[in-house]
Design an enzyme around this catalytic site. Structure first.
Site, short mmCIF file in Angstrom:
data_model
loop_
_atom_site.label_atom_id
_atom_site.label_comp_id
_atom_site.label_asym_id
_atom_site.label_seq_id
_atom_site.Cartn_x
_atom_site.Cartn_y
_atom_site.Cartn_z
N HIS A 59 0.85 -1.19 0.00
CA HIS A 59 0.00 0.00 0.00
C HIS A 59 0.89 1.23 0.00
CE1 HIS A 59 -3.82 -2.00 1.87
NE2 HIS A 59 -3.28 -2.75 0.92
N GLU A 61 0.93 3.86 1.82
CA GLU A 61 1.42 4.26 3.14
C GLU A 61 2.61 3.41 3.59
OE1 GLU A 61 -3.18 4.30 3.54
OE2 GLU A 61 -1.67 3.38 2.27
N CYS A 89 -6.19 1.83 5.81
CA CYS A 89 -6.82 0.58 6.24
C CYS A 89 -6.24 0.19 7.61
CB CYS A 89 -6.55 -0.51 5.20
SG CYS A 89 -4.84 -1.10 5.16
N CYS A 92 -2.41 -0.42 7.52
CA CYS A 92 -1.63 0.81 7.40
C CYS A 92 -1.71 1.64 8.68
CB CYS A 92 -2.08 1.61 6.19
SG CYS A 92 -1.66 0.78 4.63
#
Length: 157
Positions: A59, A61, A89, A92
């Protein structure tokens, strides 16, 4: 009298949006993230790369946090800010807490998979060892439109 330097807010969300657009161009879900040092310098930026790398943890992040830690030579990003186009999410959000990010700025809310204000609300758990300051709705319309357009296009094909 002009405002003091401490009172001026500079958003790095446009850089995060550029990363999100680049992710969309690669066929990835358009999410971008930027880590900014306490001195106001961009130290890392990334867009989603889960499909490209066959890596469900890639992801934006996570990638930006990893790159910032490498760049700064530290496992913690104390005092740093993270700008991300979509509410993180739970995975993260956990990484944000572990990295000791000082401030989190995000654009669009994520009612389906969010982990900050929606769903798991990771920072509200007593097991969460660090809670960043959270600012939502930064460039929310532009962030949401980017995601909406991406998924509308995917449904057409």
């Amino acid at each position: 009298m002009p405002p003091s330097r401490a009172m001026v807010f500079t958003s790095f969300m446009q850089t995060a949006l550029s990363e999100a657009r680049a992710a969309a161009d690669r066929g990835e879900v358009p999410v971008g993230a930027v880590v900014v040092s306490p001195q106001g310098k961009v130290v890392a930026q990334a867009g989603n790369r889960t499909r490209e790398g066959n890596d469900p943890t890639a992801h934006a992040e996570i990638l930006a946090i990893r790159a910032a830690c490498t760049h700064l030579g530290a496992e913690r990003l104390t005092g740093c800010a993270l700008y991300v186009t979509l509410e993180p999410c739970p995975m993260c959000a956990g990484a944000i807490a572990a990295a000791r990010i000082g401030r989190l700025y995000y654009g669009a809310a994520d009612p389906k998979s969010g982990g900050v204000a929606q769903g798991a609300r990771v920072f509200a758990h007593p097991q969460c060892h660090h809670i960043p300051e959270v600012f939502d709705g930064i460039a929310e319309r532009e962030s949401a439109a980017l995601l909406r357009d991406f998924f509308a296009q995917r449904r057409k094909t």
